[in-house]
Motif scaffolding. Structure first.
Motif, PDB file in Angstrom:
ATOM      1  N   LYS A  81       0.853  -1.258  -0.051  1.00 10.05           N
ATOM      2  CA  LYS A  81       0.072  -0.081   0.022  1.00 10.05           C
ATOM      3  C   LYS A  81       0.802   1.127  -0.121  1.00 10.05           C
ATOM      4  CE  LYS A  81      -3.086  -1.213   3.444  1.00 10.05           C
ATOM      5  NZ  LYS A  81      -3.927  -1.102   4.380  1.00 10.05           N
ATOM      6  N   ASP A  82       0.440   2.169  -0.692  1.00 12.80           N
ATOM      7  CA  ASP A  82       1.190   3.716  -0.811  1.00 12.80           C
ATOM      8  C   ASP A  82       0.942   4.103   0.481  1.00 12.80           C
ATOM      9  OD1 ASP A  82      -1.165   4.907  -1.312  1.00 12.80           O
ATOM     10  OD2 ASP A  82      -0.651   5.625  -3.361  1.00 12.80           O
ATOM     11  N   GLU A  83       1.268   5.448   0.863  1.00 16.17           N
ATOM     12  CA  GLU A  83       1.094   6.350   2.145  1.00 16.17           C
ATOM     13  C   GLU A  83      -0.586   6.627   2.378  1.00 16.17           C
ATOM     14  OE1 GLU A  83       2.029   9.132  -1.258  1.00 16.17           O
ATOM     15  OE2 GLU A  83       3.012   7.166  -0.636  1.00 16.17           O
ATOM     16  N   SER A  88      -1.309  -1.838  -4.065  1.00 18.48           N
ATOM     17  CA  SER A  88      -0.599  -2.469  -5.872  1.00 18.48           C
ATOM     18  C   SER A  88      -0.387  -3.885  -5.568  1.00 18.48           C
ATOM     19  CB  SER A  88       0.615  -1.441  -5.934  1.00 18.48           C
ATOM     20  OG  SER A  88       0.448  -0.278  -5.837  1.00 18.48           O
TER      21      SER A  88
END
Ligand SMILES: CC(C)(COP(=O)(O)OP(=O)(O)OC[C@H]1O[C@@H](n2cnc3c(N)ncnc32)[C@H](O)[C@@H]1OP(=O)(O)O)[C@@H](O)C(=O)NCCC(=O)NCCS
Length: 116
Positions: A81-83, A88
């Motif tokens: 996971k992004d911030e 993804s």
């Protein structure tokens, strides 16, 4: 070009039962990085997290056309996971396609789209 789509839904109570029985189930489904993330979660979130990743990995296996087996194991697939929390999907460390995960009190579901 879209080369595959996959969709999966799982019952949280089934995942909870498997996860409560032993650590073997989550160790088969999650990568090392995902296991570390899982360890930091509350009990309720642990089940959602594991069920969401299980659904995403099965959805990937369908989009890929292989199912889970010799050509594609749960450990080959990782969700990061992004911030902001956007997930993804990676297959053998390569980012591949798009994934979306959802859960309710009873179910987790995921969709994967693969692009060439
Ligand atoms: C492909 C796979 C992910 C399907 O998952 P499932 O939970 O058995 O079944 P679902 O109800 O979610 O999906 C069934 C649909 O998947 C689709 N499907 C089956 N094999 C597929 C493949 N190779 N590629 C794409 N889609 C496939 C079919 O359309 C099927 O529906 P149908 O039989 O009515 O046509 C499954 O074959 C698989 O590999 N499961 C992993 C099993 C496993 O190791 N479980 C761990 C438990 S500890």
């Amino acid at each position: 070009m879209i080369i595959g789509i996959g969709l999966d839904i799982v019952e949280l109570h089934r995942i909870r039962r498997l996860d409560d029985r032993s650590s073997k189930f989550r160790e088969r489904i999650l990568t090392e990085r995902e296991l570390a993330e899982y360890a930091g979660l509350s009990d309720r979130r642990k089940v959602e997290f594991l069920a969401g990743r299980f659904a995403a990995k099965e959805a990937f296996a369908k989009a890929n056309g292989t199912g889970i087996g010799e050509m594609c194991s749960f450990a080959d697939i990782e969700i990061q996971k992004d911030e902001k929390g956007k997930p993804s999907i990676y297959f053998r460390q390569q980012e591949i396609g798009f994934v979306s995960i959802t859960h309710t009190k009873e179910y987790a579901a995921a969709q994967v789209v693969l692009q060439s």
